[in-house]
Write an enzyme that holds these catalytic residues in place. Sequence first.
Site, PDB file in Angstrom:
ATOM      1  N   TYR A 181      36.657  40.869  53.348  1.00 46.71           N
ATOM      2  CA  TYR A 181      35.401  41.040  52.609  1.00 46.71           C
ATOM      3  C   TYR A 181      34.236  40.394  53.355  1.00 46.71           C
ATOM      4  O   TYR A 181      33.205  41.037  53.593  1.00 46.71           O
ATOM      5  CB  TYR A 181      35.537  40.423  51.221  1.00 46.71           C
ATOM      6  N   PHE A 227      37.084  32.600  32.573  1.00 54.11           N
ATOM      7  CA  PHE A 227      36.931  31.487  31.628  1.00 54.11           C
ATOM      8  C   PHE A 227      36.673  31.998  30.207  1.00 54.11           C
ATOM      9  O   PHE A 227      37.258  31.508  29.240  1.00 54.11           O
ATOM     10  CB  PHE A 227      35.787  30.576  32.059  1.00 54.11           C
ATOM     11  N   ARG A 247      28.831  26.585  42.088  1.00 53.14           N
ATOM     12  CA  ARG A 247      28.363  27.966  42.131  1.00 53.14           C
ATOM     13  C   ARG A 247      27.015  28.024  41.428  1.00 53.14           C
ATOM     14  O   ARG A 247      26.675  27.170  40.609  1.00 53.14           O
ATOM     15  CB  ARG A 247      29.341  28.921  41.440  1.00 53.14           C
TER      16      ARG A 247
END
Length: 378
Positions: A181, A227, A247
């Site tokens: 990726y 989550f 993040r």
Amino acid sequence: LLRHRLDSSGTARVKPRACVACAQAPGVMTSNGQDSEFKRILVTGGAGFLGSALCRRLVAEGHDVIALDNFFTSQKTNLTDLLDKPNFELVRHDVTQPFFIECDQIYNLACPASPVHYQFNPVKTMKTSVLGMMNMLGLAKRVKARILQASTSEVYGDPDITPQPESYWGHVNCTGVRSCYDEGKRAAETLCFDYNRQNDVDVRVIRIFNTYGPGMHPYDGRVVSNFIVQALNGQDITIYGDGSQTRSFCFVDDLIEGIIRFMNQDEFIGPMNLGNPTEFTIKQLAEKTIKMTGSKSKLIYQPLPNDDPKQRRPDITIARELIKWEPKVKLEDGLKDTIAYFSSVDMRTFKKPTKHDAHMNSAMEEESHKKKRKVSGA
């Protein structure tokens, strides 16, 4: 950032191209009330999370929109509300194969973006980034369309500086489990700038940082959806590593606004970061999710997958100055909408795109290293 097509001020500038369709149709109105030329727009990956949100916005503005998707990590139900619109068309197609159409703009969003999905078939992931990019650039060259490549913060790898500006060349493992990726997107950027220099193709390149919001696949495999789904189901929330890695989370509506603004400006071809510069640790996100869902979930910790970046935070100076853009939706507000969305979806209508998990390729890589060490006698 760019050393070609510079004006006297040192800014990379481009020549605006006339819209083919605008002579045949009246102007349309954008969401901010400004007139916009009618365009025929191709969106690859149009049934995905970001692609479907982009299609919705472009259709609402009155453009003629064609969504292209092979439905590997998406499904047609993402676009059910658009299927009866006269200015929308959905086509099943894989961008690794050539596609021919007349259009004014191309948004190239096609590629699985979640590690658990792009690592499932890493060779195909690389093909999607490279061959898909070549096919779309070839199409843009033929019909003289402007093309925007949805690149990624993954081009920075596991960065050793924060925040990450566009001038940073990155810290990337070119042979690791995420390389299909990371390097595929880096190669796609290279192709964009080479087609621009060599063939005068009108390109735009953005680097997207973590994005979330309604419309995410429940089995997306990334941290926000993981989550929320775990919390709503009363399952323990899985944190990889100790949760100290960071993040920055950008709400989908903010990101789509930035993408469209950048596509339609004539000053700069990129690359340009798009994301939220407010940084949170993964543990903070997990705790917010538990609190906002009222869940009794506990936090459990698993090893960090190989090459998982420790930091992600964009420098959005260029976006602020060039397109007057910055995120408006706070994490708590965006999570509220996203939790409401996941609370309302019928999980029976979704299936996991793959049976892959975050550690499968890491385990394979470790086994390969053991064999190499055994052969070398180390």
